[in-house]
Design a protein around this motif. Sequence first.
Motif, short mmCIF file in Angstrom:
data_model
loop_
_atom_site.label_atom_id
_atom_site.label_comp_id
_atom_site.label_asym_id
_atom_site.label_seq_id
_atom_site.Cartn_x
_atom_site.Cartn_y
_atom_site.Cartn_z
N ILE A 47 -29.57 49.53 -5.94
CA ILE A 47 -29.98 48.18 -6.34
C ILE A 47 -29.65 47.94 -7.81
N GLN A 48 -29.92 48.95 -8.65
CA GLN A 48 -29.60 48.81 -10.07
C GLN A 48 -28.10 48.65 -10.29
N TYR A 49 -27.32 49.41 -9.53
CA TYR A 49 -25.86 49.28 -9.64
C TYR A 49 -25.42 47.88 -9.21
N GLN A 50 -26.01 47.39 -8.14
CA GLN A 50 -25.65 46.06 -7.63
C GLN A 50 -25.99 44.99 -8.66
N GLU A 51 -27.18 45.07 -9.25
CA GLU A 51 -27.58 44.07 -10.24
C GLU A 51 -26.71 44.15 -11.49
N SER A 62 -11.63 48.66 -8.03
CA SER A 62 -13.00 49.11 -8.28
C SER A 62 -13.64 49.72 -7.04
N ILE A 63 -12.90 49.82 -5.95
CA ILE A 63 -13.48 50.35 -4.72
C ILE A 63 -13.83 51.82 -4.87
N GLU A 64 -13.06 52.55 -5.69
CA GLU A 64 -13.35 53.96 -5.90
C GLU A 64 -14.70 54.15 -6.57
N GLU A 65 -15.04 53.25 -7.48
CA GLU A 65 -16.33 53.35 -8.16
C GLU A 65 -17.48 53.13 -7.18
N ILE A 66 -17.29 52.19 -6.26
CA ILE A 66 -18.32 51.95 -5.25
C ILE A 66 -18.47 53.17 -4.36
N TYR A 67 -17.35 53.81 -4.00
CA TYR A 67 -17.42 55.02 -3.18
C TYR A 67 -18.17 56.13 -3.91
N ARG A 68 -17.97 56.23 -5.22
CA ARG A 68 -18.67 57.26 -5.98
C ARG A 68 -20.17 57.03 -5.96
N GLU A 69 -20.58 55.77 -6.09
CA GLU A 69 -22.01 55.46 -6.05
C GLU A 69 -22.61 55.79 -4.67
N LEU A 70 -21.88 55.46 -3.63
CA LEU A 70 -22.36 55.76 -2.28
C LEU A 70 -22.38 57.26 -2.02
N GLU A 71 -21.42 57.98 -2.59
CA GLU A 71 -21.39 59.44 -2.43
C GLU A 71 -22.59 60.08 -3.12
N LYS A 72 -22.97 59.56 -4.28
CA LYS A 72 -24.16 60.07 -4.97
C LYS A 72 -25.40 59.83 -4.12
N ALA A 73 -25.48 58.65 -3.51
CA ALA A 73 -26.64 58.34 -2.66
C ALA A 73 -26.65 59.22 -1.41
N GLN A 74 -25.47 59.62 -0.95
CA GLN A 74 -25.36 60.45 0.25
C GLN A 74 -26.08 61.78 0.10
N HIS A 75 -26.13 62.30 -1.12
CA HIS A 75 -26.69 63.63 -1.36
C HIS A 75 -28.16 63.59 -1.78
N LYS A 76 -28.76 62.41 -1.82
CA LYS A 76 -30.16 62.33 -2.21
C LYS A 76 -31.09 62.83 -1.12
N ASP A 77 -30.70 62.64 0.13
CA ASP A 77 -31.55 63.06 1.25
C ASP A 77 -30.63 63.38 2.43
N THR A 84 -19.28 54.56 5.37
CA THR A 84 -18.56 53.49 4.68
C THR A 84 -17.40 53.02 5.56
N ILE A 85 -17.31 51.73 5.73
CA ILE A 85 -16.30 51.14 6.60
C ILE A 85 -15.69 49.92 5.92
N ILE A 86 -14.38 49.83 5.96
CA ILE A 86 -13.68 48.61 5.54
C ILE A 86 -13.07 48.01 6.80
N SER A 87 -13.61 46.90 7.23
CA SER A 87 -13.18 46.33 8.50
C SER A 87 -13.51 44.85 8.54
N THR A 88 -13.06 44.19 9.59
CA THR A 88 -13.39 42.78 9.79
C THR A 88 -14.69 42.61 10.56
N SER A 89 -15.32 43.72 10.96
CA SER A 89 -16.59 43.64 11.67
C SER A 89 -17.57 44.65 11.10
#
Length: 246
Positions: A47-51, A62-77, A84-89
């Motif tokens: 949320i802080q990153y988003q704000e 900047s997509i790599e930076e978003i992936y890094r943030e999600l990767e950090k969150a992946q290891h929290k629990d 992570t998906i890049i798609s039309t759906s």
Amino acid sequence: MARLILDTNCFAYNNKYYKQIRGAAMGSAFTQVLANIYMFEWEQDLIQYQEKHNGIYGRLNSIEEIYRELEKAQHKDINIKITTIISTSIHFLDVTITNGNGKLRTSIYHKPTTESYILPYTSDPPRHIHRNIPYEALLRAARICLHVNDFYFERIRIDMSLLLNHYPPSFITKQINRFFRLNNAMSVLHELNEDVYHHLHQTLLRQPTRREKTLIYMMHYPTVKPLVLQPKIWNKELMYPCYLRT
């Protein structure tokens, strides 16, 4: 109290008693509250990153930076998995939202692990429960599916689920016809009439649920308490004899 609820989840299976040592009971109201509290804390970094970046949106560089943030969150629990998906759906709860040339299309999403299990017909609840299952399933499908073809395939899935749970074919046909008859949409059943289905979809989508009807009533009549909170009239004749003094 929280520790008591989390540490005393027991259930019976195959004539044996088990104690749940990880997680909590999914049907517990406390579990829902606790999960919301935990996820609120867990998602604060995102949320802080988003704000900070005015929302998770950026150009390709900047997509790599978003992936890094999600990767950090992946290891929290280890119990929380992020895909992570890049798609039309995209899948959200029980809905699949698809972007087709700038037009959004919604349909029902079924998790890969979901089994076609509903209340078996051989069980013994009141019969209106069995009658309501096909109706409510079709109601959910008509509200979510934007296109008549998606609704058709969902109806076939509902048919198969009912058959697998031993619902008689004649019963299934009768209850499906009941849904379309009560909603004046028989042509959708027989012809997949797209115009009639669009009207059905819009009508049911805007129809308030039972909970919403209750909330609307309480807002219009705020002095009326729910039945469970209304004062009970004392009547000693209704007490069990074992509690009456002689």
